[in-house]
Motif scaffolding. Structure first.
Motif, PDB file in Angstrom:
ATOM      1  N   THR A  85      -4.981   6.063  -8.739  1.00 18.82           N
ATOM      2  CA  THR A  85      -6.347   5.845  -8.259  1.00 18.82           C
ATOM      3  C   THR A  85      -7.363   6.741  -8.945  1.00 18.82           C
ATOM      4  O   THR A  85      -8.555   6.485  -8.856  1.00 18.82           O
ATOM      5  N   GLU A  90      -4.371  12.797 -13.560  1.00 19.91           N
ATOM      6  CA  GLU A  90      -4.219  13.199 -12.162  1.00 19.91           C
ATOM      7  C   GLU A  90      -2.979  12.520 -11.589  1.00 19.91           C
ATOM      8  O   GLU A  90      -2.589  11.440 -12.028  1.00 19.91           O
ATOM      9  N   THR A  93      -1.390   8.238  -6.198  1.00 18.41           N
ATOM     10  CA  THR A  93      -1.509   8.245  -4.742  1.00 18.41           C
ATOM     11  C   THR A  93      -0.418   7.344  -4.179  1.00 18.41           C
ATOM     12  O   THR A  93      -0.170   6.269  -4.700  1.00 18.41           O
ATOM     13  N   ARG A 106      -2.266   7.291   3.406  1.00 14.08           N
ATOM     14  CA  ARG A 106      -2.058   7.604   2.001  1.00 14.08           C
ATOM     15  C   ARG A 106      -1.757   9.069   1.842  1.00 14.08           C
ATOM     16  O   ARG A 106      -2.118   9.889   2.683  1.00 14.08           O
ATOM     17  N   GLU A 107      -1.095   9.396   0.760  1.00 15.15           N
ATOM     18  CA  GLU A 107      -0.735  10.789   0.457  1.00 15.15           C
ATOM     19  C   GLU A 107      -1.105  11.071  -0.993  1.00 15.15           C
ATOM     20  O   GLU A 107      -0.741  10.331  -1.894  1.00 15.15           O
ATOM     21  N   TYR A 108      -1.868  12.127  -1.185  1.00 15.97           N
ATOM     22  CA  TYR A 108      -2.247  12.551  -2.533  1.00 15.97           C
ATOM     23  C   TYR A 108      -1.273  13.624  -2.991  1.00 15.97           C
ATOM     24  O   TYR A 108      -1.021  14.583  -2.278  1.00 15.97           O
ATOM     25  N   SER A 109      -0.700  13.485  -4.162  1.00 15.54           N
ATOM     26  CA  SER A 109       0.263  14.469  -4.670  1.00 15.54           C
ATOM     27  C   SER A 109      -0.428  15.708  -5.162  1.00 15.54           C
ATOM     28  O   SER A 109      -1.532  15.726  -5.559  1.00 15.54           O
TER      29      SER A 109
END
Length: 109
Positions: A85, A90, A93, A106-109
């Motif tokens: 995303t 980066e 997600t 959702r989880e952002y690394s």
């Protein structure tokens, strides 16, 4: 990126002209070759780039995560899909759907 002076929609390159992408407008202008060197053309976005966020999106059959806990019901398994995303440098997600109650997060690394 160039925008239409008539309606504000994005314009696309067609030969020696820039054409408005709005079907109702179709305004055209000659390409400014000096400005054209500043633009980067990309392919159209396909369905594979669309993030499944609608309520009826089908997550069933996607990979299963067993290291997550649903905030709604506490269940420990969820289907997930991964999408890029942000920028390419980066991390992606992960989008989850609880296998028990259907809650999405959702989880952002």
């Amino acid at each position: 990126m160039q925008f239409c002076d008539e309606c504000g929609s994005m314009m696309k390159s067609m030969g020696s002209k820039m054409v408005c992408t709005n079907d109702d407008c179709q305004h055209t202008v000659a390409k400014d070759e000096e400005k054209a060197a500043e633009f980067v053309s990309t392919e159209e976005q396909g369905d594979s780039a669309v993030i499944e966020t609608s309520e009826d999106a089908n997550f069933e059959g996607k990979p299963t995560a067993k290291d997550v806990t649903c905030e709604e019901c506490g269940h420990g398994e969820a289907w997930y899909t991964i999408k890029q995303t942000g920028a390419a440098d980066e991390p992606p997600t992960r989008f989850f759907k609880c296998q028990e109650c259907g809650h999405r997060w959702r989880e952002y690394s």
